[in-house]
Design a protein around this motif. Structure first.
Motif, PDB file in Angstrom:
ATOM      1  N   GLU A  49       4.286 129.235  47.456  1.00  0.00           N
ATOM      2  CA  GLU A  49       4.400 128.292  48.307  1.00  0.00           C
ATOM      3  C   GLU A  49       5.454 126.925  48.214  1.00  0.00           C
ATOM      4  O   GLU A  49       5.723 126.722  49.204  1.00  0.00           O
ATOM      5  CB  GLU A  49       3.053 127.775  48.205  1.00  0.00           C
ATOM      6  CG  GLU A  49       1.802 128.973  48.591  1.00  0.00           C
ATOM      7  CD  GLU A  49       1.709 129.971  47.428  1.00  0.00           C
ATOM      8  OE1 GLU A  49       2.082 130.371  46.728  1.00  0.00           O
ATOM      9  OE2 GLU A  49       0.278 130.048  47.371  1.00  0.00           O
ATOM     10  N   ASP A  50       5.912 126.926  46.971  1.00  0.00           N
ATOM     11  CA  ASP A  50       6.667 125.867  46.511  1.00  0.00           C
ATOM     12  C   ASP A  50       7.884 126.510  46.730  1.00  0.00           C
ATOM     13  O   ASP A  50       8.760 125.330  46.799  1.00  0.00           O
ATOM     14  CB  ASP A  50       5.970 125.433  44.767  1.00  0.00           C
ATOM     15  CG  ASP A  50       5.582 124.995  44.578  1.00  0.00           C
ATOM     16  OD1 ASP A  50       4.631 124.898  44.897  1.00  0.00           O
ATOM     17  OD2 ASP A  50       5.093 125.035  43.264  1.00  0.00           O
ATOM     18  N   TYR A  78       9.034 127.804  49.575  1.00  0.00           N
ATOM     19  CA  TYR A  78       8.960 127.706  50.933  1.00  0.00           C
ATOM     20  C   TYR A  78       8.566 126.555  51.501  1.00  0.00           C
ATOM     21  O   TYR A  78       9.760 125.439  52.412  1.00  0.00           O
ATOM     22  CB  TYR A  78       7.887 128.408  51.612  1.00  0.00           C
ATOM     23  CG  TYR A  78       7.851 129.962  52.097  1.00  0.00           C
ATOM     24  CD1 TYR A  78       8.576 130.053  53.599  1.00  0.00           C
ATOM     25  CD2 TYR A  78       6.957 130.974  51.622  1.00  0.00           C
ATOM     26  CE1 TYR A  78       8.801 131.446  53.482  1.00  0.00           C
ATOM     27  CE2 TYR A  78       7.744 132.020  51.840  1.00  0.00           C
ATOM     28  CZ  TYR A  78       8.223 132.349  52.882  1.00  0.00           C
ATOM     29  OH  TYR A  78       8.013 133.799  53.193  1.00  0.00           O
ATOM     30  N   ASP A  79       8.126 126.119  50.594  1.00  0.00           N
ATOM     31  CA  ASP A  79       7.984 123.994  50.616  1.00  0.00           C
ATOM     32  C   ASP A  79       9.355 123.481  50.734  1.00  0.00           C
ATOM     33  O   ASP A  79      10.077 122.712  51.239  1.00  0.00           O
ATOM     34  CB  ASP A  79       6.611 123.078  50.029  1.00  0.00           C
ATOM     35  CG  ASP A  79       5.806 123.235  50.658  1.00  0.00           C
ATOM     36  OD1 ASP A  79       5.334 124.075  51.420  1.00  0.00           O
ATOM     37  OD2 ASP A  79       4.685 123.275  49.280  1.00  0.00           O
ATOM     38  N   LYS A 109      11.840 122.440  53.503  1.00  0.00           N
ATOM     39  CA  LYS A 109      12.645 120.489  53.519  1.00  0.00           C
ATOM     40  C   LYS A 109      13.816 120.785  54.073  1.00  0.00           C
ATOM     41  O   LYS A 109      14.429 119.919  53.859  1.00  0.00           O
ATOM     42  CB  LYS A 109      12.174 119.871  51.751  1.00  0.00           C
ATOM     43  CG  LYS A 109      12.745 119.121  50.753  1.00  0.00           C
ATOM     44  CD  LYS A 109      12.377 118.382  50.183  1.00  0.00           C
ATOM     45  CE  LYS A 109      13.184 116.769  49.802  1.00  0.00           C
ATOM     46  NZ  LYS A 109      13.384 116.575  48.494  1.00  0.00           N
ATOM     47  N   LYS A 117       3.682 130.494  55.881  1.00  0.00           N
ATOM     48  CA  LYS A 117       4.704 128.766  55.461  1.00  0.00           C
ATOM     49  C   LYS A 117       5.933 129.756  56.799  1.00  0.00           C
ATOM     50  O   LYS A 117       6.516 128.684  56.797  1.00  0.00           O
ATOM     51  CB  LYS A 117       5.500 129.740  54.480  1.00  0.00           C
ATOM     52  CG  LYS A 117       4.452 129.307  53.129  1.00  0.00           C
ATOM     53  CD  LYS A 117       4.198 127.712  53.615  1.00  0.00           C
ATOM     54  CE  LYS A 117       3.716 127.475  51.822  1.00  0.00           C
ATOM     55  NZ  LYS A 117       2.866 126.033  51.654  1.00  0.00           N
ATOM     56  N   LYS A 176       4.896 127.622  60.070  1.00  0.00           N
ATOM     57  CA  LYS A 176       4.782 126.121  59.167  1.00  0.00           C
ATOM     58  C   LYS A 176       6.535 126.006  59.746  1.00  0.00           C
ATOM     59  O   LYS A 176       7.491 124.330  59.695  1.00  0.00           O
ATOM     60  CB  LYS A 176       4.477 125.777  58.040  1.00  0.00           C
ATOM     61  CG  LYS A 176       5.023 124.467  57.522  1.00  0.00           C
ATOM     62  CD  LYS A 176       4.058 123.543  58.587  1.00  0.00           C
ATOM     63  CE  LYS A 176       4.724 122.153  57.982  1.00  0.00           C
ATOM     64  NZ  LYS A 176       4.096 120.796  58.782  1.00  0.00           N
TER      65      LYS A 176
END
Length: 161
Positions: free
Chosen positions: A12-13, A15-16, A20, A147, A150
């Motif tokens: 998850e991190d 993908y974040d 960004k 993700k 998103k």
């Protein structure tokens, strides 16, 4: 200038961080082809165990090949045909664990075993789809789906700007 990023932390991190990076690439640029080209390159650099990633755009009632990374692909896909055309009809993400079991699968790359297709919607209007293939069965899971949805949502913010 863009540099290859080392993705640390949980998925998850990671993908974040990818999202960004996408925001940074999109900042100030409105050209659709340029943005989709960079988005496909970014996903190709980030995702492991894939063999194709790119976009199909709606044009005169069918999907037409857009910017992508991978082997040459089918140029036109009718609505309702294959995984991409099915995602258009459903207006929702279609995740296929084994493409050989998907009725009407369009085999652009014989190595593909699994696929995920995310519709690109602008205020309910279908612009196109993000299509990602993998040479592994069951490559994409719920985390990838959430993700990547998103990611597409972030990409579509450019259309609204």
């Amino acid at each position: 200038m863009f540099e290859v990023e080392t993705y640390n932390g949980n998925r998850e991190d990671q993908y974040d961080l990818l999202i960004k990076q996408l925001k940074s690439l999109l900042e100030g640029e409105k050209n659709v082809i340029a943005n989709l080209s960079n988005a496909s390159a970014l996903l190709n650099q980030f995702l492991d165990r894939i063999n194709w990633v790119g976009f199909y755009l709606m044009e005169e009632g069918e999907l037409v090949l857009g910017p992508f990374q991978g082997l040459p692909a089918c140029v036109r896909i009718p609505v309702g045909k294959g995984v991409c055309g099915t995602a258009v009809v459903k207006l929702e993400t279609v995740r296929v664990e084994d493409v050989h079991l998907f009725p009407g699968h369009i085999a652009c790359d014989a190595a593909s075993q699994s696929e995920i297709v995310i519709p690109m919607l602008d205020n309910g209007k279908l612009i196109g789809v993000l299509d990602i293939d993998s040479p592994e069965k069951n490559r994409f899971d719920e985390i990838d789906q959430a993700k990547l949805e998103k990611f597409v949502s972030t990409l579509m913010e450019v259309y609204k700007g």
